[in-house]
Design a protein around this motif. Structure first.
Motif, PDB file in Angstrom:
ATOM      1  N   TRP A 174       0.834  -1.201   0.000  1.00 55.74           N
ATOM      2  CA  TRP A 174       0.000   0.000   0.000  1.00 55.74           C
ATOM      3  C   TRP A 174       0.875   1.259   0.000  1.00 55.74           C
ATOM      4  CZ3 TRP A 174      -4.412  -2.097  -1.052  1.00 55.74           C
ATOM      5  CH2 TRP A 174      -4.760  -3.327  -0.485  1.00 55.74           C
ATOM      6  N   ARG A 204       0.735   4.167  -1.642  1.00 60.96           N
ATOM      7  CA  ARG A 204       0.046   5.455  -1.584  1.00 60.96           C
ATOM      8  C   ARG A 204      -0.434   5.771  -0.182  1.00 60.96           C
ATOM      9  NH1 ARG A 204      -5.115   6.305  -1.486  1.00 60.96           N
ATOM     10  NH2 ARG A 204      -5.691   4.307  -2.441  1.00 60.96           N
ATOM     11  N   GLN A 205      -1.046   4.780   0.446  1.00 62.16           N
ATOM     12  CA  GLN A 205      -1.602   5.004   1.777  1.00 62.16           C
ATOM     13  C   GLN A 205      -0.504   5.271   2.814  1.00 62.16           C
ATOM     14  OE1 GLN A 205      -2.592   2.767  -0.405  1.00 62.16           O
ATOM     15  NE2 GLN A 205      -4.752   2.216  -0.204  1.00 62.16           N
ATOM     16  N   ALA A 252       1.049   8.675   2.420  1.00 60.04           N
ATOM     17  CA  ALA A 252       0.157   9.725   2.918  1.00 60.04           C
ATOM     18  C   ALA A 252       0.160   9.769   4.442  1.00 60.04           C
ATOM     19  CB  ALA A 252      -1.258   9.500   2.394  1.00 60.04           C
ATOM     20  N   ALA A 310      -6.835   9.114   2.824  1.00 64.46           N
ATOM     21  CA  ALA A 310      -6.010   8.193   2.037  1.00 64.46           C
ATOM     22  C   ALA A 310      -6.282   6.748   2.432  1.00 64.46           C
ATOM     23  CB  ALA A 310      -4.535   8.530   2.227  1.00 64.46           C
ATOM     24  N   ASP A 345      -7.905   2.774  -6.255  1.00 64.83           N
ATOM     25  CA  ASP A 345      -7.905   3.933  -7.142  1.00 64.83           C
ATOM     26  C   ASP A 345      -8.992   3.740  -8.193  1.00 64.83           C
ATOM     27  OD1 ASP A 345      -5.710   5.197  -5.866  1.00 64.83           O
ATOM     28  OD2 ASP A 345      -4.355   3.813  -6.876  1.00 64.83           O
ATOM     29  N   GLN A 361     -12.297   9.448  -0.075  1.00 61.28           N
ATOM     30  CA  GLN A 361     -11.299  10.362   0.467  1.00 61.28           C
ATOM     31  C   GLN A 361     -11.962  11.522   1.195  1.00 61.28           C
ATOM     32  OE1 GLN A 361      -9.018  11.359  -3.010  1.00 61.28           O
ATOM     33  NE2 GLN A 361      -7.445   9.815  -2.589  1.00 61.28           N
TER      34      GLN A 361
END
Length: 283
Positions: free
Chosen positions: A130, A132-133, A136, A168, A174, A182
């Motif tokens: 993960w 992206r998470q 963030a 996030a 996505d 979000q």
């Protein structure tokens, strides 16, 4: 900071309570299977809520069963298993790890450092799954820490930092629903941040620690302060509820009932007794 996103028990019948228990126990079991006892000790209502939300939205294949565990060895409890409980378990560990590190850096809590060390070995795999998470989470925690260390009482900026972090996490994929999730997480994150500050205000004042609501508390009469806090919390939950209503989740489904109960009643379960207690002391 977590622990405020729970259900309002009196507003649910036994079948819905059993369904909630299945997700909560399912998350606990998943944490144990993937991360052992240190993982289970990070269990929170908030991430169980996220698992229920994703399950209601994406309708994955979910296995429901019942079983006993060490804390509850006598009576079998319902439990669920699906891909979103796996996701919630990963996010639980990531959030707990950085929270323990934050406690160590702020308070030099050796207990928090020990807990962080127990989870540290799991973070590379979670970051890989993960990216992206987890990026963030670290970025928004850095932003939040910078604001707090600067003594900022810009509530919009403080709520936005934690709100973007939770936003996030809410957007697990996505896809077309990511912007709505979000925004929903952003509102709920702002509520959690303010609720934690409201809850901790007396303790932070005694210890001389930063609290986002301290300036407001010092400049308003008690009754006006309480009304203003309620207004701020309502605004954040209003943002969350507004986005939630855009999702194709039916209120009549078991998960839908749990989500509506939590968003419109459950999140206020801890606020109400705190305010009542404080107003009682003021009389």
């Amino acid at each position: 900071m977590f622990g405020y996103v729970t259900i309002y028990h009196k507003g649910l019948a036994k079948p819905e309570l059993d369904r909630y228990q299945a997700y909560y126990c399912g998350l606990c079991r998943t944490l144990g299977q993937k991360y052992g006892l240190p993982g289970q000790l990070t269990l929170s209502y908030d991430l169980a809520f996220i698992a229920i939300l994703h399950s209601a939205l994406y309708e994955p294949q979910t296995q429901f069963s019942a079983g006993r565990c060490a804390p509850h060895p006598i009576k079998a409890r319902p439990r669920a298993a699906n891909e979103f409980l796996d996701y919630a378990a990963d996010m639980t560990i990531a959030l707990a790890y950085y929270n323990f590190l934050d406690n160590w850096q702020d308070d030099h809590s050796r207990a928090s450092l020990r807990q962080a060390k127990k989870l540290e070995g799991y973070l590379p795999a979670i970051r890989q799954r993960w990216p992206r998470q987890t990026a963030a989470i670290t970025a928004q925690l850095d932003a939040l820490n910078a604001l707090e260390k600067a003594g900022s009482h810009d509530l919009d900026a403080l709520c936005r930092a934690f709100g973007d972090l939770l936003g996030a996490v809410f957007a697990c994929r996505d896809d077309v629903w990511a912007p709505t999730l979000q925004a929903m997480g952003r509102g709920l994150g702002g509520f959690i941040y303010l609720m934690d500050a409201y809850d901790d205000l007396p303790k932070d004042a005694r210890k001389g620690q930063f609290n986002a609501l301290q300036e407001l508390h010092d400049t308003l009469p008690p009754a006006e302060f309480e009304d203003r806090c309620h207004e701020l919390l309502t605004q954040q939950m209003g943002l969350c509820a507004q986005q939630f209503e855009l999702l194709p989740i039916l209120k009549e489904t078991p998960e839908g009932k749990l989500l509506y109960n939590t968003i419109y009643s459950g999140v206020w379960s801890k606020y109400a007794p705190i305010r009542k207690h404080r107003e009682g002391k003021q009389k």
